[in-house]
Design a protein around this motif. Structure first.
Motif, short mmCIF file in Angstrom:
data_model
loop_
_atom_site.label_atom_id
_atom_site.label_comp_id
_atom_site.label_asym_id
_atom_site.label_seq_id
_atom_site.Cartn_x
_atom_site.Cartn_y
_atom_site.Cartn_z
N VAL A 1 20.52 -44.19 -5.34
CA VAL A 1 19.42 -44.71 -6.09
C VAL A 1 19.78 -46.25 -5.24
O VAL A 1 18.65 -47.03 -4.76
CB VAL A 1 19.46 -45.16 -7.54
CG1 VAL A 1 18.29 -45.94 -7.74
CG2 VAL A 1 19.37 -43.65 -8.11
N ASP B 1 24.03 -42.85 -9.01
CA ASP B 1 23.70 -44.17 -8.90
C ASP B 1 23.66 -44.55 -7.50
O ASP B 1 22.91 -45.50 -6.95
CB ASP B 1 24.24 -44.91 -9.77
CG ASP B 1 23.80 -44.63 -11.16
OD1 ASP B 1 24.94 -45.21 -12.12
OD2 ASP B 1 22.88 -44.19 -11.51
N LEU C 1 12.23 -42.99 -9.12
CA LEU C 1 13.47 -43.69 -9.50
C LEU C 1 13.68 -45.05 -8.71
O LEU C 1 14.08 -45.95 -9.30
CB LEU C 1 14.90 -42.95 -8.90
CG LEU C 1 15.08 -41.65 -9.73
CD1 LEU C 1 16.38 -40.92 -8.97
CD2 LEU C 1 15.02 -41.55 -11.18
N ASP C 2 12.91 -45.25 -7.64
CA ASP C 2 12.81 -46.48 -6.85
C ASP C 2 11.74 -46.60 -5.88
O ASP C 2 11.55 -45.22 -5.45
CB ASP C 2 13.98 -46.94 -6.35
CG ASP C 2 14.23 -48.34 -5.76
OD1 ASP C 2 14.54 -49.23 -6.73
OD2 ASP C 2 13.92 -48.48 -4.69
N CYS D 1 18.94 -46.24 -1.35
CA CYS D 1 17.39 -46.14 -1.15
C CYS D 1 16.91 -47.61 -1.37
O CYS D 1 15.67 -48.02 -0.78
CB CYS D 1 16.74 -44.94 -1.95
SG CYS D 1 17.21 -43.34 -1.59
#
Length: 556
Positions: free
Chosen positions: A91, A88, A17-18, A94
């Motif tokens: 996310v 979210d 995701l990241d 992070c």
């Protein structure tokens, strides 16, 4: 291993995701947690797996990620089973802290990822070792219904001919190979004592020992896969961490086999954390009820909370139970060590219900801690009105009989454990008195010598209640003034004046009964009592002097 290797492993089904720029980070371990602050269990380099149970709303993500980054973890992997998609806000947090974030599909068990990381970090196994590690995934993925730690211990036996058992710090048998059976209770207690004593020295495991000429190697099972150096002080967890006892001498084992056993302890730690998490509801109920009791809330309010607690603590019993309160305190010479959680974990361990037909002992107690003191609310089946509950309830001495040896070893020479047990009460009105009774009993236990002491409500006679509140120097001076002349005389002449005095008081001053008990002629007894009176300047025909001697003996 690198994070990139995890992402390239199709069987894990991870979605990035990241953090694409951080995929060359090295992973040195894995930890599963749903704690809001897991920092005490992190040593750096871990892949952290979480089911997001710690997240109540969006503002919780930022502090959680910040804690992980400060601990130096390699990456975070969040499961989608609880909330669907990864939130979210997590996310964004992070990305802000440059922490790689993976999503774990709900079809992938955390145990699968744990086993994969453990295997890769430990290096390639050869032959039978690789076969055993491959089977670990099935054990942990299947969960308790699939046998839990017992399955992997069976595999160690069938594939490597290693007999192994998981023990609690007090020597309670938690898991073992079904084909072999359990260890005798005295062997379990001895192994736990050896493990705790070695742990207190700071030596790295495995600890090697022998019982009745049988060699054992003892591996620590640290919650959350915590590395040995990660704990701030070994005393914080020495009374709560499990151990893996292997019937073998690991002194000449190759590195691959040692790595395998350490991998096994990491997998068992997953089960340890699962059981610990299952106590969350009971702990919260205990905290709420005991806080109401402690602050003097109305009995009706306490009773309402008890009605909520009863189905959780007494599943299937139906009838309104009686209750007992048990209070414990762990004291260390170093006051900087946080003792409350240790006391809580210890009470949860020694109060666990040993009579259970399920895969693990059923926890029917709720424990909370305030400061350095832990308090347990123990439900009992309803008892008849003509009894006070002591016959079917918890007895103070029985709590510690089987755990005294390992606890003493874990406490070493700078710690103490003291417990107090109340009588059983049948209503909310009696709980406040039960709490105070248990606290008084614990103070009585604290006044006694020894590393591990307990006292029950039966011992709270008026004179005993006073003793813990007399300053130590006053008690020592009072006891020395009365008893030291008798002890000195006994050492020089072997006259047994102290045993004679104890028997005389126990027989309420009856010459005949005391002489019969000591197998003496009455004239010999009279001579000894006369010598006691001559040496101390007291008169044993006077009630005041009898009481002084009685108290001096109780305090000695």
């Amino acid at each position: 291993m690198r994070l990139r290797a995890l992402l390239d492993t199709d069987a894990l089904g991870l979605k990035l995701l990241d953090g694409e720029d951080e995929l060359d980070r090295t992973v040195r371990g894995v930890m599963t947690t749903d704690l809001r602050d897991p920092s005490r269990y992190l040593s750096g380099g871990e892949l952290v797996l979480t089911g997001l149970a710690w997240r109540r709303d969006a503002k919780d993500s930022e502090p959680f990620v910040r804690i992980l980054v400060q601990a130096g973890v390699a990456a975070l992997a969040a499961g989608e089973a609880e909330l669907g998609d990864v939130p979210d806000d997590l996310v964004v947090a992070c990305a802000r802290h440059h922490l790689p974030l993976f999503a774990v599909h709900e079809s992938v068990a955390f145990a699968t990822i744990t086993e994969h990381v453990v295997r890769q970090v430990s290096g390639e196994r050869a032959g039978d070792l690789a076969a055993v590690v491959d089977r670990h995934r099935r054990m942990m993925t299947s969960g308790p219904a699939g046998g839990g730690p017992d399955v992997v211990l069976d595999l160690l036996g069938s594939d490597l001919d290693l007999r192994a058992w998981v023990l609690s710090p007090t020597g309670r048998l938690i898991a073992g190979p079904k084909a072999v059976g359990g260890l005798p209770a005295d062997v379990c207690a001895r192994l736990a004592a050896e493990h705790l004593a070695a742990t207190r020295t700071g030596r790295r495991g495995p600890h090697r020992t022998s019982v009745a000429s049988t060699p054992y190697s003892l591996f620590p099972v640290r919650s959350g896969g915590r590395a040995p150096q990660a704990a701030r002080d070994v005393r914080e967890t020495v009374l709560s961490d499990w151990l893996l006892a292997v019937e073998a001498d690991a002194g000449d084992w190759p590195g691959e086999r040692l790595d395998l056993l350490y991998g096994v302890t990491q997998l068992i730690a997953v089960e340890r954390d699962r059981r610990d998490a299952s106590r969350t509801v009971r702990r919260r109920l205990a905290q709420e009820v005991l806080e109401l009791v402690r602050t003097g809330a109305a009995p009706t309010e306490i009773a309402a909370r008890l009605r909520v607690a009863a189905p959780v603590l007494l599943p299937g019993l139906g009838a309104a139970p009686h209750w007992q309160v048990v209070v414990a305190r762990v004291e260390w010479a170093n006051d900087a060590v946080e003792a409350g959680p240790a006391a809580q974990a210890l009470l949860e361990e020694i109060l666990v219900d040993p009579v259970s037909t399920g895969p693990e002992p059923s926890d029917r107690i709720a424990v909370a801690h305030t400061g350095d003191e832990a308090m347990a609310l123990v439900p009992l089946p309803a008892v008849s009105s003509e009894h006070d509950g002591s016959e079917t309830g918890i007895l103070a001495d029985a709590l510690l009989d089987s755990v005294r040896e390992p606890l003493t070893a874990g406490l070493n020479d700078d710690g103490r454990v003291t417990l107090g047990v109340s009588a059983a009460v049948h209503s909310a009105e009696g709980l406040r008195g039960a709490l105070e009774e248990a606290r008084h009993a614990r103070r009585v236990a604290a006044a006694r010598p020894g590393r591990v002491c307990a006292a029950g409500h039966q011992e709270l006679a008026s004179h005993v209640l006073l003793l813990p509140f007399v300053p130590d120097d006053v008690r020592r001076a009072f006891t020395a003034r009365l008893l030291d002349p008798l002890r000195d005389y006994d050492r020089r002449h072997r006259a047994e004046l102290i045993p004679t005095l104890e028997a005389f008081l126990d027989c309420d001053g009856s010459w005949t009964r005391c002489a019969n008990r000591l197998h003496l002629h009455v004239n010999t007894l009279r001579y000894r009592v006369g010598r006691i009176e001559q040496l101390t300047g007291r008169d044993l025909s006077r009630l005041e002097d009898k009481l002084d001697f009685f108290l001096a003996l109780r305090m000695s």
